[in-house]
Design a protein around this motif. Structure first.
Motif, short mmCIF file in Angstrom:
data_model
loop_
_atom_site.label_atom_id
_atom_site.label_comp_id
_atom_site.label_asym_id
_atom_site.label_seq_id
_atom_site.Cartn_x
_atom_site.Cartn_y
_atom_site.Cartn_z
N ASP A 1 57.13 40.22 32.83
CA ASP A 1 57.98 39.49 31.87
C ASP A 1 57.54 38.04 31.64
O ASP A 1 58.23 37.29 30.95
CB ASP A 1 59.44 39.50 32.37
CG ASP A 1 60.01 40.90 32.45
OD1 ASP A 1 59.62 41.75 31.63
OD2 ASP A 1 60.82 41.16 33.37
N LEU A 2 56.43 37.64 32.19
CA LEU A 2 55.98 36.26 32.06
C LEU A 2 55.56 35.94 30.63
O LEU A 2 54.88 36.74 29.97
CB LEU A 2 54.81 35.97 33.01
CG LEU A 2 55.13 35.92 34.50
CD1 LEU A 2 53.86 35.72 35.31
CD2 LEU A 2 56.13 34.81 34.80
N ARG A 3 55.94 34.76 30.17
CA ARG A 3 55.55 34.26 28.85
C ARG A 3 55.32 32.75 28.97
O ARG A 3 55.87 32.09 29.85
CB ARG A 3 56.66 34.49 27.81
CG ARG A 3 57.10 35.92 27.61
CD ARG A 3 56.07 36.72 26.82
NE ARG A 3 56.61 38.02 26.41
CZ ARG A 3 56.68 39.08 27.22
NH1 ARG A 3 56.27 38.99 28.48
NH2 ARG A 3 57.16 40.24 26.77
N THR A 4 54.52 32.20 28.07
CA THR A 4 54.35 30.75 28.03
C THR A 4 53.89 30.30 26.65
O THR A 4 53.20 31.06 25.94
CB THR A 4 53.32 30.27 29.08
OG1 THR A 4 53.29 28.84 29.10
CG2 THR A 4 51.93 30.78 28.76
N ASP A 5 54.28 29.09 26.30
CA ASP A 5 53.77 28.45 25.08
C ASP A 5 52.67 27.45 25.41
O ASP A 5 52.07 26.87 24.50
CB ASP A 5 54.92 27.72 24.36
CG ASP A 5 55.98 28.68 23.84
OD1 ASP A 5 55.61 29.81 23.44
OD2 ASP A 5 57.17 28.31 23.84
N LEU A 6 52.41 27.25 26.69
CA LEU A 6 51.40 26.28 27.11
C LEU A 6 50.02 26.91 27.02
O LEU A 6 49.86 28.13 27.10
CB LEU A 6 51.69 25.81 28.53
CG LEU A 6 53.05 25.16 28.76
CD1 LEU A 6 53.28 24.88 30.24
CD2 LEU A 6 53.17 23.87 27.95
N THR A 7 49.02 26.06 26.88
CA THR A 7 47.65 26.57 26.73
C THR A 7 46.71 25.92 27.73
O THR A 7 47.00 24.86 28.29
CB THR A 7 47.12 26.27 25.31
OG1 THR A 7 47.19 24.85 25.06
CG2 THR A 7 47.94 27.01 24.25
N TYR A 8 45.58 26.60 27.96
CA TYR A 8 44.49 26.09 28.81
C TYR A 8 44.98 25.69 30.20
O TYR A 8 44.60 24.65 30.74
CB TYR A 8 43.77 24.92 28.11
CG TYR A 8 43.20 25.32 26.77
CD1 TYR A 8 42.08 26.16 26.69
CD2 TYR A 8 43.81 24.91 25.58
CE1 TYR A 8 41.57 26.55 25.46
CE2 TYR A 8 43.31 25.29 24.35
CZ TYR A 8 42.19 26.11 24.29
OH TYR A 8 41.69 26.50 23.07
N GLY A 9 45.82 26.53 30.78
CA GLY A 9 46.32 26.27 32.11
C GLY A 9 45.61 27.12 33.15
O GLY A 9 44.58 27.76 32.89
N TYR A 10 46.19 27.13 34.35
CA TYR A 10 45.60 27.82 35.49
C TYR A 10 46.66 28.69 36.16
O TYR A 10 47.70 28.20 36.60
CB TYR A 10 45.04 26.82 36.51
CG TYR A 10 43.80 26.13 36.02
CD1 TYR A 10 42.55 26.47 36.51
CD2 TYR A 10 43.87 25.15 35.02
CE1 TYR A 10 41.40 25.84 36.04
CE2 TYR A 10 42.73 24.52 34.55
CZ TYR A 10 41.50 24.88 35.06
OH TYR A 10 40.36 24.27 34.59
N LEU A 11 46.39 29.99 36.22
CA LEU A 11 47.19 30.92 36.99
C LEU A 11 46.50 31.12 38.34
O LEU A 11 45.35 31.60 38.38
CB LEU A 11 47.30 32.27 36.28
CG LEU A 11 48.27 32.38 35.09
CD1 LEU A 11 47.94 33.63 34.28
CD2 LEU A 11 49.70 32.46 35.60
N VAL A 12 47.16 30.75 39.42
CA VAL A 12 46.57 30.88 40.75
C VAL A 12 47.59 31.58 41.64
O VAL A 12 48.72 31.10 41.79
CB VAL A 12 46.23 29.49 41.35
CG1 VAL A 12 45.62 29.64 42.74
CG2 VAL A 12 45.26 28.74 40.43
#
Length: 392
Positions: free
Chosen positions: A292-303
């Motif tokens: 269910d994850l969503r985001t409007d942010l860009t160029y981030g890091y999923l760790v």
């Protein structure tokens, strides 16, 4: 070695030695040597305080008192006795001896410990003229380590392991050590001006370590170390190191850090630990399933350190989560970089895409891989660097 210089050993989990070596060099120390499980360097007394305060990925900092070849108990006794214990240990020091032996003729660890203890006592008798020692003063934990007949005698300067930052009084059943969490972040090229998200945050260790790194806060700032009780290192040395750490911290650095997890109880743990670390209003924790994850942010890091078969006792459940992660990553995080730490050797196959790069690491005794999926480069006007892995 220069006068008033100490030979120090920063111990590290296998696979993290290069990261710890970079941290040591970043503190300004040179002549750094790297071996399996440890990084050796020279520093003055202030360096012992600074290394304990600042090393994010090391397990502990040891002071090497001596090193020599020993193939008999007589050699071990005489060469141990020749070291300046009377100048190091006060007459009331508590000095237990621990040991280990690998591929050495002196293979009985208990006998080696007893010989070293006896040799130190004899040297202290010569120094202080006392027939026995009460050992009711400051603690100096001595280690005799034999590797291929080379004996190394060291004193632990840290006390509790460096992973014990002081903020994680509560944790879930399979916590990731703070030192490993910090290393996983340092193996990316994440910068504080980029979004950071742990989709399997558990008790919050990775997001909290990211906040410490993002605001350049010394990880040992809110804890004590055993060497603070020693006469060898005056209080002024520690005061100066703490003052330096305070001056270098960037408490006003804005950060976009989030941790999510499907389990409500772990989110409560994460919020508690973030509060203990001073990040209650900085890190956002939320109960959300990976699907269910969503985001409007860009160029981030999923760790993240997702659950795997070793932890879940259910490999197929873990692999279902990997498939959900793959779908979520493709759908909602197309510009993000993804870094996943897991023991499942079939992760790439289950995820459906080969990693850009992977690195072998150990979580305790469990062999793991760190799967790294590099996202696209941000537009030039949004990026001051590149989007490749940190070169460690």
């Amino acid at each position: 070695m220069k006068e008033n210089q100490y030979q120090l050993i920063a111990t590290a989990a296998f696979g993290l030695e290069a990261i710890v070596a970079k941290e040591v060099r970043d503190l300004g120390y040179e002549n750094v040597e790297v071996e399996n499980g440890k990084v050796m360097f020279q520093a003055d007394a202030a360096g012992i305080a600074r290394a304990n305060l600042w090393l994010r990925s090391a397990d502990r900092v040891k002071w090497q008192v001596g090193q020599f070849r020993a193939t008999s108990f007589d050699e071990l006794f005489e060469q141990t006795k020749a070291l300046p214990w009377g100048e190091i240990l006060p007459r009331n020091a508590e000095f237990p001896v621990i040991g280990k032996s690998v591929k050495s003729q002196l293979f009985s660890v208990s006998d080696c410990q007893a010989i070293v203890k006896k040799a130190i006592v004899e040297k202290m008798k010569m120094k202080f003229g006392m027939p026995w020692f009460p050992e009711d003063g400051p603690l100096y934990r001595i280690e005799v380590s034999l590797l291929k007949d080379i004996a190394t005698l060291s004193i632990d300067t840290s006390g509790d392991g460096l992973h014990k930052r002081g903020y994680r009084q509560l944790h879930n059943e399979a916590p990731l050590k703070e030192t490993m969490a910090a290393a996983l972040i340092q193996l990316t090229n994440w910068r504080p001006d980029r979004p950071f998200h742990d989709p399997f945050c558990g008790s919050g260790t990775i997001p909290i370590e990211a906040a410490l790194i993002g605001q350049n806060i010394a990880p040992g700032f809110n804890r004590n170390f055993i060497s603070q009780t020693w006469r060898n290192f005056p209080k002024e040395i520690w005061d100066q190191a703490l003052e330096e750490a305070e001056d270098l911290a960037r408490y006003d650095q804005p950060l976009e850090i989030m941790g999510t997890d499907i389990d409500r109880d772990t989110i409560e743990l994460a919020n508690h630990n973030a509060q203990e670390a001073g990040f209650a209003d900085l890190i956002k924790f939320k109960q959300v399933a990976v699907a269910d994850l969503r985001t409007d942010l860009t160029y981030g890091y999923l760790v993240g350190n997702p659950p795997y078969g070793e932890r879940l006792k259910d490999v197929e459940t873990a692999r279902m989560i990997y498939r959900q992660l793959a779908a979520t990553y493709e759908r909602s995080f197309p510009t993000w970089s993804l870094y996943i730490f897991t023991a499942d050797e079939e992760f790439e196959e289950i995820f459906g895409k080969p990693a850009t790069k992977k690195r072998k690491l150990y979580n305790g005794r469990i062999r793991c891989d760190y799967y790294q999926y590099y996202g696209p480069r941000p537009p030039r006007d949004q990026d001051g660097g590149n989007n490749n892995e940190a070169r460690i």
